[in-house]
Design a protein around this motif. Sequence first.
Motif, mmCIF file in Angstrom:
data_model
loop_
_atom_site.group_PDB
_atom_site.id
_atom_site.type_symbol
_atom_site.label_atom_id
_atom_site.label_comp_id
_atom_site.label_asym_id
_atom_site.label_seq_id
_atom_site.Cartn_x
_atom_site.Cartn_y
_atom_site.Cartn_z
ATOM 1 N N GLN A 35 0.841 -1.196 0.000
ATOM 2 C CA GLN A 35 0.000 0.000 0.000
ATOM 3 C C GLN A 35 0.874 1.242 0.000
ATOM 4 O O GLN A 35 2.041 1.181 0.409
ATOM 5 N N PRO A 36 0.332 2.378 -0.407
ATOM 6 C CA PRO A 36 1.149 3.605 -0.397
ATOM 7 C C PRO A 36 1.757 3.912 0.965
ATOM 8 O O PRO A 36 2.862 4.468 1.033
ATOM 9 N N ASP A 37 1.074 3.548 2.047
ATOM 10 C CA ASP A 37 1.623 3.778 3.393
ATOM 11 C C ASP A 37 2.873 2.951 3.669
ATOM 12 O O ASP A 37 3.570 3.203 4.651
ATOM 13 N N ASP A 38 3.162 1.977 2.840
ATOM 14 C CA ASP A 38 4.375 1.165 2.988
ATOM 15 C C ASP A 38 5.594 1.843 2.373
ATOM 16 O O ASP A 38 6.712 1.343 2.495
ATOM 17 N N THR A 39 5.395 2.957 1.707
ATOM 18 C CA THR A 39 6.507 3.682 1.107
ATOM 19 C C THR A 39 7.471 4.166 2.182
ATOM 20 O O THR A 39 7.070 4.834 3.133
ATOM 21 N N ALA A 40 8.727 3.781 2.032
ATOM 22 C CA ALA A 40 9.740 4.114 3.037
ATOM 23 C C ALA A 40 11.091 3.593 2.575
ATOM 24 O O ALA A 40 11.173 2.800 1.622
ATOM 25 N N VAL A 41 12.116 4.008 3.284
ATOM 26 C CA VAL A 41 13.418 3.347 3.166
ATOM 27 C C VAL A 41 13.424 2.204 4.163
ATOM 28 O O VAL A 41 13.126 2.405 5.344
ATOM 29 N N TYR A 42 13.743 1.022 3.673
ATOM 30 C CA TYR A 42 13.751 -0.174 4.506
ATOM 31 C C TYR A 42 15.184 -0.537 4.876
ATOM 32 O O TYR A 42 16.067 -0.579 4.010
ATOM 33 N N TYR A 43 15.387 -0.813 6.154
ATOM 34 C CA TYR A 43 16.693 -1.162 6.674
ATOM 35 C C TYR A 43 16.667 -2.549 7.290
ATOM 36 O O TYR A 43 15.703 -2.923 7.950
ATOM 37 N N CYS A 44 17.749 -3.277 7.102
ATOM 38 C CA CYS A 44 17.917 -4.513 7.845
ATOM 39 C C CYS A 44 18.913 -4.253 8.971
ATOM 40 O O CYS A 44 19.762 -3.365 8.881
ATOM 41 N N ALA A 45 18.785 -5.038 10.030
ATOM 42 C CA ALA A 45 19.623 -4.852 11.206
ATOM 43 C C ALA A 45 19.861 -6.200 11.875
ATOM 44 O O ALA A 45 19.082 -7.142 11.686
ATOM 45 N N ALA A 46 20.921 -6.258 12.674
ATOM 46 C CA ALA A 46 21.297 -7.512 13.313
ATOM 47 C C ALA A 46 21.583 -7.308 14.789
ATOM 48 O O ALA A 46 22.147 -6.284 15.189
ATOM 49 N N THR A 47 21.207 -8.307 15.573
ATOM 50 C CA THR A 47 21.540 -8.331 16.994
ATOM 51 C C THR A 47 21.787 -9.775 17.389
ATOM 52 O O THR A 47 21.166 -10.687 16.824
#
Length: 125
Positions: free
Chosen positions: A86-98
């Motif tokens: 959906q348009p609300d999903d528009t974003a920069v997506y980041y992956c991260a680790a812990t």
Amino acid sequence: VQLQASGGGLVRAGGSLRLSCAASGRTFSSYDMGWFRQAPGKEREFVAAVSWRGGVTNYADSVKGRFTSSRDNAKNTVYLQMNSLQPDDTAVYYCAATLGSLFRPASQSARYDYWGQGTLVTVSS
């Protein structure tokens, strides 16, 4: 751990994308992996996470039933399958680790020690 996210792009509402996050290092299988996103003018928010073995996942309410996080430890890669975008999903997506634990993978960004550079997802209406 160094992380490289990819797979972002432009998609129409209702479409799908699969993000990938490739990790360096031989200890990838020891880490819980998370996905976060940041839309323009908004704070970074949790999207999904998968445990170090891949057996436990955690999702934000806004993406439950639409997004699936998985991993392939043999390939040092974690994935985020995104459906019904959906348009609300528009974003920069980041992956991260812990480092992994016995608990459900964390949703708090402060718990993650390593971050990728982000990949842009744009959903048009």
